[in-house]
Every structure is written in structure tokens, then in C-alpha cells.
Design a protein around this motif. Structure first.
Motif, PDB file in Angstrom:
ATOM      1  N   ASP A 198      12.580   9.077 -10.104  1.00 44.65           N
ATOM      2  CA  ASP A 198      13.884   8.575  -9.684  1.00 44.65           C
ATOM      3  C   ASP A 198      13.978   8.561  -8.157  1.00 44.65           C
ATOM      4  O   ASP A 198      13.741   9.560  -7.492  1.00 44.65           O
ATOM      5  CB  ASP A 198      14.988   9.476 -10.269  1.00 44.65           C
ATOM      6  CG  ASP A 198      16.380   8.971  -9.945  1.00 44.65           C
ATOM      7  OD1 ASP A 198      16.556   7.747  -9.859  1.00 44.65           O
ATOM      8  OD2 ASP A 198      17.289   9.807  -9.780  1.00 44.65           O
ATOM      9  N   GLY A 199      14.316   7.407  -7.592  1.00 44.42           N
ATOM     10  CA  GLY A 199      14.477   7.278  -6.163  1.00 44.42           C
ATOM     11  C   GLY A 199      13.186   7.144  -5.385  1.00 44.42           C
ATOM     12  O   GLY A 199      13.213   7.053  -4.153  1.00 44.42           O
ATOM     13  N   VAL A 200      12.041   7.108  -6.072  1.00 49.84           N
ATOM     14  CA  VAL A 200      10.743   7.030  -5.402  1.00 49.84           C
ATOM     15  C   VAL A 200       9.935   5.834  -5.906  1.00 49.84           C
ATOM     16  O   VAL A 200       9.407   5.051  -5.116  1.00 49.84           O
ATOM     17  CB  VAL A 200       9.942   8.336  -5.588  1.00 49.84           C
ATOM     18  CG1 VAL A 200       8.542   8.189  -5.008  1.00 49.84           C
ATOM     19  CG2 VAL A 200      10.661   9.507  -4.937  1.00 49.84           C
ATOM     20  N   ASP A 201       9.804   5.705  -7.218  1.00 46.34           N
ATOM     21  CA  ASP A 201       8.992   4.648  -7.803  1.00 46.34           C
ATOM     22  C   ASP A 201       9.775   3.336  -7.785  1.00 46.34           C
ATOM     23  O   ASP A 201      10.676   3.118  -8.604  1.00 46.34           O
ATOM     24  CB  ASP A 201       8.607   5.021  -9.235  1.00 46.34           C
ATOM     25  CG  ASP A 201       7.642   4.029  -9.869  1.00 46.34           C
ATOM     26  OD1 ASP A 201       7.312   3.020  -9.211  1.00 46.34           O
ATOM     27  OD2 ASP A 201       7.220   4.258 -11.015  1.00 46.34           O
ATOM     28  N   LYS A 252       0.833  -1.210   0.000  1.00 41.78           N
ATOM     29  CA  LYS A 252       0.000   0.000   0.000  1.00 41.78           C
ATOM     30  C   LYS A 252       0.866   1.258   0.000  1.00 41.78           C
ATOM     31  O   LYS A 252       0.637   2.195  -0.773  1.00 41.78           O
ATOM     32  CB  LYS A 252      -0.919  -0.039   1.224  1.00 41.78           C
ATOM     33  CG  LYS A 252      -1.469   1.303   1.689  1.00 41.78           C
ATOM     34  CD  LYS A 252      -2.574   1.811   0.816  1.00 41.78           C
ATOM     35  CE  LYS A 252      -3.185   3.077   1.425  1.00 41.78           C
ATOM     36  NZ  LYS A 252      -4.242   3.645   0.583  1.00 41.78           N
ATOM     37  N   ARG A 253       1.879   1.298   0.865  1.00 39.11           N
ATOM     38  CA  ARG A 253       2.712   2.497   0.999  1.00 39.11           C
ATOM     39  C   ARG A 253       3.476   2.808  -0.281  1.00 39.11           C
ATOM     40  O   ARG A 253       3.558   3.961  -0.708  1.00 39.11           O
ATOM     41  CB  ARG A 253       3.702   2.325   2.154  1.00 39.11           C
ATOM     42  CG  ARG A 253       3.043   2.074   3.503  1.00 39.11           C
ATOM     43  CD  ARG A 253       4.078   1.847   4.570  1.00 39.11           C
ATOM     44  NE  ARG A 253       4.756   3.092   4.949  1.00 39.11           N
ATOM     45  CZ  ARG A 253       5.855   3.139   5.692  1.00 39.11           C
ATOM     46  NH1 ARG A 253       6.413   2.010   6.110  1.00 39.11           N
ATOM     47  NH2 ARG A 253       6.402   4.289   6.001  1.00 39.11           N
ATOM     48  N   TYR A 254       4.042   1.765  -0.884  1.00 37.72           N
ATOM     49  CA  TYR A 254       4.869   2.001  -2.069  1.00 37.72           C
ATOM     50  C   TYR A 254       4.038   2.150  -3.331  1.00 37.72           C
ATOM     51  O   TYR A 254       4.427   2.880  -4.257  1.00 37.72           O
ATOM     52  CB  TYR A 254       5.879   0.854  -2.232  1.00 37.72           C
ATOM     53  CG  TYR A 254       7.016   0.921  -1.241  1.00 37.72           C
ATOM     54  CD1 TYR A 254       8.055   1.835  -1.414  1.00 37.72           C
ATOM     55  CD2 TYR A 254       7.053   0.098  -0.123  1.00 37.72           C
ATOM     56  CE1 TYR A 254       9.097   1.910  -0.518  1.00 37.72           C
ATOM     57  CE2 TYR A 254       8.100   0.165   0.789  1.00 37.72           C
ATOM     58  CZ  TYR A 254       9.117   1.078   0.588  1.00 37.72           C
ATOM     59  OH  TYR A 254      10.141   1.160   1.485  1.00 37.72           O
ATOM     60  N   HIS A 255       2.891   1.497  -3.378  1.00 36.33           N
ATOM     61  CA  HIS A 255       2.102   1.555  -4.603  1.00 36.33           C
ATOM     62  C   HIS A 255       1.516   2.948  -4.837  1.00 36.33           C
ATOM     63  O   HIS A 255       1.443   3.411  -5.986  1.00 36.33           O
ATOM     64  CB  HIS A 255       0.983   0.518  -4.565  1.00 36.33           C
ATOM     65  CG  HIS A 255       0.208   0.455  -5.838  1.00 36.33           C
ATOM     66  ND1 HIS A 255       0.766   0.033  -7.024  1.00 36.33           N
ATOM     67  CD2 HIS A 255      -1.084   0.776  -6.130  1.00 36.33           C
ATOM     68  CE1 HIS A 255      -0.136   0.089  -7.986  1.00 36.33           C
ATOM     69  NE2 HIS A 255      -1.269   0.537  -7.470  1.00 36.33           N
ATOM     70  N   LEU A 256       1.105   3.614  -3.789  1.00 40.30           N
ATOM     71  CA  LEU A 256       0.567   4.962  -3.974  1.00 40.30           C
ATOM     72  C   LEU A 256       1.644   5.925  -4.458  1.00 40.30           C
ATOM     73  O   LEU A 256       1.368   6.848  -5.229  1.00 40.30           O
ATOM     74  CB  LEU A 256      -0.075   5.463  -2.682  1.00 40.30           C
ATOM     75  CG  LEU A 256      -1.300   4.657  -2.221  1.00 40.30           C
ATOM     76  CD1 LEU A 256      -1.993   5.365  -1.064  1.00 40.30           C
ATOM     77  CD2 LEU A 256      -2.281   4.415  -3.360  1.00 40.30           C
ATOM     78  N   GLY A 281      10.055  19.840  -7.030  1.00 38.01           N
ATOM     79  CA  GLY A 281       9.124  20.352  -6.008  1.00 38.01           C
ATOM     80  C   GLY A 281       9.040  19.431  -4.814  1.00 38.01           C
ATOM     81  O   GLY A 281       9.869  18.532  -4.603  1.00 38.01           O
ATOM     82  N   ASP A 282       8.017  19.639  -3.996  1.00 33.82           N
ATOM     83  CA  ASP A 282       7.823  18.857  -2.782  1.00 33.82           C
ATOM     84  C   ASP A 282       7.358  17.440  -3.134  1.00 33.82           C
ATOM     85  O   ASP A 282       6.488  17.249  -3.961  1.00 33.82           O
ATOM     86  CB  ASP A 282       6.773  19.523  -1.881  1.00 33.82           C
ATOM     87  CG  ASP A 282       7.252  20.859  -1.335  1.00 33.82           C
ATOM     88  OD1 ASP A 282       8.484  21.030  -1.235  1.00 33.82           O
ATOM     89  OD2 ASP A 282       6.411  21.716  -1.030  1.00 33.82           O
ATOM     90  N   ILE A 283       7.964  16.476  -2.465  1.00 36.14           N
ATOM     91  CA  ILE A 283       7.610  15.081  -2.662  1.00 36.14           C
ATOM     92  C   ILE A 283       6.990  14.571  -1.368  1.00 36.14           C
ATOM     93  O   ILE A 283       7.620  14.575  -0.322  1.00 36.14           O
ATOM     94  CB  ILE A 283       8.848  14.219  -3.043  1.00 36.14           C
ATOM     95  CG1 ILE A 283       9.452  14.758  -4.347  1.00 36.14           C
ATOM     96  CG2 ILE A 283       8.454  12.759  -3.174  1.00 36.14           C
ATOM     97  CD1 ILE A 283      10.751  14.057  -4.720  1.00 36.14           C
ATOM     98  N   LYS A 284       5.740  14.157  -1.448  1.00 36.57           N
ATOM     99  CA  LYS A 284       5.031  13.681  -0.276  1.00 36.57           C
ATOM    100  C   LYS A 284       4.875  12.158  -0.395  1.00 36.57           C
ATOM    101  O   LYS A 284       4.080  11.672  -1.192  1.00 36.57           O
ATOM    102  CB  LYS A 284       3.655  14.345  -0.172  1.00 36.57           C
ATOM    103  CG  LYS A 284       3.729  15.862  -0.002  1.00 36.57           C
ATOM    104  CD  LYS A 284       2.341  16.474   0.053  1.00 36.57           C
ATOM    105  CE  LYS A 284       2.423  17.988   0.187  1.00 36.57           C
ATOM    106  NZ  LYS A 284       1.069  18.607   0.221  1.00 36.57           N
ATOM    107  N   LEU A 285       5.653  11.445   0.405  1.00 41.57           N
ATOM    108  CA  LEU A 285       5.640   9.997   0.348  1.00 41.57           C
ATOM    109  C   LEU A 285       4.665   9.427   1.377  1.00 41.57           C
ATOM    110  O   LEU A 285       4.355  10.061   2.372  1.00 41.57           O
ATOM    111  CB  LEU A 285       7.035   9.453   0.613  1.00 41.57           C
ATOM    112  CG  LEU A 285       8.137   9.928  -0.339  1.00 41.57           C
ATOM    113  CD1 LEU A 285       9.458   9.292   0.041  1.00 41.57           C
ATOM    114  CD2 LEU A 285       7.790   9.614  -1.776  1.00 41.57           C
ATOM    115  N   GLU A 286       4.194   8.213   1.077  1.00 39.41           N
ATOM    116  CA  GLU A 286       3.287   7.532   2.005  1.00 39.41           C
ATOM    117  C   GLU A 286       4.050   7.044   3.234  1.00 39.41           C
ATOM    118  O   GLU A 286       5.176   6.616   3.129  1.00 39.41           O
ATOM    119  CB  GLU A 286       2.630   6.328   1.313  1.00 39.41           C
ATOM    120  CG  GLU A 286       1.594   6.722   0.292  1.00 39.41           C
ATOM    121  CD  GLU A 286       0.386   7.414   0.902  1.00 39.41           C
ATOM    122  OE1 GLU A 286      -0.077   6.936   1.950  1.00 39.41           O
ATOM    123  OE2 GLU A 286      -0.052   8.400   0.344  1.00 39.41           O
TER     124      GLU A 286
END
Length: 323
Positions: free
Chosen positions: A138-141, A125-129, A318-323
Motif C-alpha cells: 500500500d502506497g508503494v507498489d 527502473k525506480r518504480y519497478h524495483l 518495518g523499514d521500507i527502502k525505496l529506490e
């Protein structure tokens, strides 16, 4: 075996992902698509039925010869368990109980996780969103293979091995690309799953455990359904980073093949995604698509232009809002 793939890096782009803009265009022209959003009341009953089927299978395989345990593991168990992972994908978008009951969805996903044997629903759930919000980031998905995968799995034989090992790489990739602190829900997921596994072994022995765990690994490795891992975002055609599949296996996979439609409208349950294409056909009919996941796997292995590097990647701003 096979020539070395010429590609030595990802396909770097400097544009935003296409789904947000297409969503705005479609909603401006067809606002009635909003009525498709919201939970699918059938989903929870389908998931309960599938979990029940696997529980029955655990009981039935306990007295079989090992050759038949392995046979049914690949022929039946792997299909159901892969389908269960895609049920968890559906639930991660709150399509079981709706956004107002988000915690209900999280706990229900842990229930759906039980026949899979590997505790992953809370982390998924956390990574899929993040994958939806920052597609190719890059570095997120963490759906994007690592540099090691792109560098090493560069021949036909190595790509074949890489497909077999897909479950392993999906498990360790987040730790390499975008590690996150462990949450309370993830700890609960582990505790619930390992308790269930221990109880299953205590009740019926090793054969149901092998059926469960091997079924999950085989179903997400070299298996017709696992073609969706490659089909969804690997760049078979330059300039296209998401592809839909319109074939019969959608019946077993909660219409995950409607992947352009899903990324355009992630809050629409899989059962209603064909209606998106039906309402707004001009937005999808000219996009490249597939009708066979088996052919996708074959083409990926045999085409010396394709490798784990065949993914669109972008630097995020810009701002990156991670789960």
C-alpha cells in the motif's frame, strides 16, 4: 453497458508475498538454478536490432499515405514498441551488462527508449524495483490501480475504456501513489528523448512521429500484447496474486509471461526463465496460468466480478527502502 462490479475494495491480505519463500524452497532443492542468474549476452544485440528496425520504419513511413501510416502503426509499430518496453523491463534488472555495470544498463535503457518516443526508462527502473520488493504494498507498489480507477471503471464499457487508457494511468499513477524527487538520470532521459524526437521531426516530418507515438499508445492500450498488464497480477482466482502465461507471444515479449518465475527469480533473464520451470516443475505446474492474453482481456471486461480493484494489497511493516 454491463452490470456494475460488486467489488468495492482491494483484496487486503496480512501475509507476505509468496515469492521470497518459494525462491528459498526452490534454491534449497535445486541450487543449480543460481547458474541461470546473470546477464544475457544476446539481449543487447536483440535490442540494437529492434531499434534499427524502428529507425528503418521511421524512414519508410514518411512517404506513405496517412491511412497506411495508421495501418502499419497498429499492425507493426505497436508490437515493436510494446516489445521495446519489455526490453527496458529486462534491462531494469541489469540483464544487459550485469550488476557490476549498472550505469551501462541505465544508459542502454535510454537508447532502447528512443523508438518509443516517451521518456520513461529511468523512472520505470525506480518504480519497478519497488514493485518486486514490496509487491502489493500500500502506497508503494504503483502497479496497483488507484481508488479512483477501482471506483469509476466498474462496468464492462468503463473497463473497456480503462484498458484503452492504460498508458495514461501507468504514467500518472506514480504521481498519485508514490511520488519521488526527479533524479539526474530522469532529467537525462527526458533530454535525450526530446532531442531525438525533435531530430526525427526535423529530418522526416510528422508521419514518423505519429507512427512512433501512436504506436506506443496503441501497443500499450487495446492490443493483444497488453493483456500481460492484466494477466500478471489481477486476481482472477482468490488467493493467487501472480499468474504466468505460457503462449506464443512470449517470443515477442522476452518471456515476460513467465511471471511467477520472474518474481521468484528477478535476476534471471527472460530467455532463461523457461529453464526455471523445467528444472522445478512441481513448484509451477499446479499454479493457475494462462495461454491467451486476448482471452484475459475479454474475460476481464466481461466478468462482472473483476475490476481494477481485483488486486491483492497489503500494509507494509518495518523499514521500507525505496529506490
Amino acid at each position: 453497458m454491463g452490470n456494475r462490479v460488486a467489488r468495492e475494495d482491494y483484496e487486503w491480505v496480512y501475509t507476505d508475498q509468496p515469492h521470497a519463500d518459494r525462491r528459498k524452497e526452490i534454491l534449497a532443492k535445486y541450487p543449480e538454478i543460481k547458474s541461470l542468474m546473470g546477464p544475457d549476452p544476446r539481449l543487447k544485440w536483440i535490442v540494437c536490432m529492434m531499434v534499427g528496425i524502428q529507425f528503418l520504419a521511421f524512414y519508410l513511413v514518411k512517404d506513405l499515405d496517412w491511412k497506411w501510416v495508421l495501418f502499419w502503426t497498429y499492425v507493426f509499430g505497436s508490437c515493436i514498441n510494446h516489445s521495446m518496453t519489455l526490453a527496458i523491463h529486462e534491462i531494469s534488472h541489469n540483464t544487459a551488462f550485469g550488476n557490476n555495470r549498472a550505469k551501462w544498463n541505465r544508459w542502454f535503457a535510454m537508447f532502447a527508449n528512443l523508438p518509443i518516443g516517451l521518456p520513461y526508462s529511468a523512472s520505470f527502473k525506480r518504480y519497478h524495483l519497488d514493485h518486486h520488493r514490496y509487491l502489493g504494498g500500500d502506497g508503494v507498489d504503483v502497479d496497483i490501480p488507484t481508488d479512483f480507477e477501482g471506483w469509476f471503471f466498474c462496468t464492462r464499457f468503463r473497463k473497456f475504456v480503462w484498458i484503452i487508457l492504460q498508458p495514461l494511468f501507468y504514467a500518472i499513477r506514480p504521481l498519485c501513489i508514490n511520488p519521488k524527487p526527479i533524479s539526474h538520470l530522469e532529467l537525462a532521459n527526458v533530454a535525450v528523448q526530446f532531442t531525438f524526437n525533435a531530430l526525427l521531426y526535423w529530418l522526416w516530418g510528422a508521419k514518423p512521429m505519429v507512427y512512433m507515438l501512436a504506436g506506443s499508445m496503441l501497443g500499450m492500450g487495446l492490443h493483444p500484447i497488453s493483456g500481460h498488464f492484466i494477466a500478471e497480477h489481477y486476481m482472477f482466482l482468490k488467493g493467487h496474486e501472480t499468474y504466468s502465461y505460457y503462449g506464443s507471444l512470449n517470443l515477442l515479449t522476452f518471456n515476460v509471461g513467465y511471471h511467477n518465475e520472474h518474481h521468484d527469480f528477478p535476476s534471471i533473464p527472460g530467455r532463461r526463465l523457461p529453464l526455471v520451470k523445467k528444472i522445478a516443475p512441481e513448484f509451477y505446474d499446479d499454479l493457475p496460468c494462462y495461454t491467451s492474453w486476448v482471452k484475459v482481456l475479454y474475460d476481464f471486461i466481461m466478468d462482472d466480478e473483476l475490476s481494477p480493484y481485483s488486486r491483492v494489497k497489503r500494509k507494509l511493516k518495518g523499514d521500507i527502502k525505496l529506490e
